[in-house]
Motif scaffolding. Structure first.
Motif, short mmCIF file in Angstrom:
data_model
loop_
_atom_site.label_atom_id
_atom_site.label_comp_id
_atom_site.label_asym_id
_atom_site.label_seq_id
_atom_site.Cartn_x
_atom_site.Cartn_y
_atom_site.Cartn_z
N UNK A 147 0.82 -1.21 0.00
CA UNK A 147 0.00 0.00 0.00
C UNK A 147 0.86 1.26 0.00
N UNK A 148 1.94 1.26 0.74
CA UNK A 148 2.85 2.42 0.75
C UNK A 148 3.48 2.58 -0.62
N UNK A 149 3.90 1.49 -1.23
CA UNK A 149 4.50 1.56 -2.57
C UNK A 149 3.49 2.11 -3.57
N UNK B 96 2.93 5.98 -3.17
CA UNK B 96 4.00 6.90 -3.53
C UNK B 96 4.56 6.72 -4.94
N UNK B 97 4.03 5.79 -5.71
CA UNK B 97 4.57 5.67 -7.07
C UNK B 97 4.07 6.83 -7.93
N UNK B 98 4.88 7.25 -8.88
CA UNK B 98 4.63 8.48 -9.62
C UNK B 98 3.39 8.44 -10.49
N UNK B 99 2.99 7.29 -10.95
CA UNK B 99 1.82 7.22 -11.82
C UNK B 99 0.53 7.55 -11.09
N UNK B 100 0.52 7.54 -9.76
CA UNK B 100 -0.68 7.86 -9.00
C UNK B 100 -0.78 9.35 -8.67
N UNK B 101 0.20 10.14 -9.05
CA UNK B 101 0.20 11.55 -8.69
C UNK B 101 -1.02 12.27 -9.27
N UNK B 102 -1.35 11.99 -10.51
CA UNK B 102 -2.51 12.63 -11.15
C UNK B 102 -3.80 12.25 -10.43
N UNK B 103 -3.93 10.99 -10.06
CA UNK B 103 -5.12 10.52 -9.34
C UNK B 103 -5.28 11.26 -8.02
N UNK B 104 -4.20 11.36 -7.24
CA UNK B 104 -4.28 12.03 -5.94
C UNK B 104 -4.49 13.53 -6.08
#
Length: 66
Positions: A32-34, A37-45
């Motif tokens: 879950x931590x990985x 913090x992975x870069x592909x989820x930045x847009x989602x967050x």
């Protein structure tokens, strides 16, 4: 509790199960931590961080029109 511990002592390798449970939960939280913090989820967050505020703005603007 004494009854439960009596039956558990009869099971071979009963100490093995808590170790497996700890390993499963540890791997789950590391995953879950990985994922967080992975870069592909930045847009989602970025989209989700203002989601709750967007709903309030839409409701208040529609109420003011009435």
């Amino acid at each position: 509790m004494k009854i439960v511990s009596h039956y558990l002592q009869g099971i071979a390798d009963v100490g093995f199960f808590p170790s497996i449970s700890l390993l499963i939960f540890f791997l789950f939280f590391v995953g879950m931590i990985w994922w967080t913090f992975k870069k592909s989820n930045k847009e989602f967050f970025t989209e989700m961080e203002s989601y709750a505020l967007d709903e309030d703005t839409k409701k208040s603007s529609s109420e003011s029109l009435e």
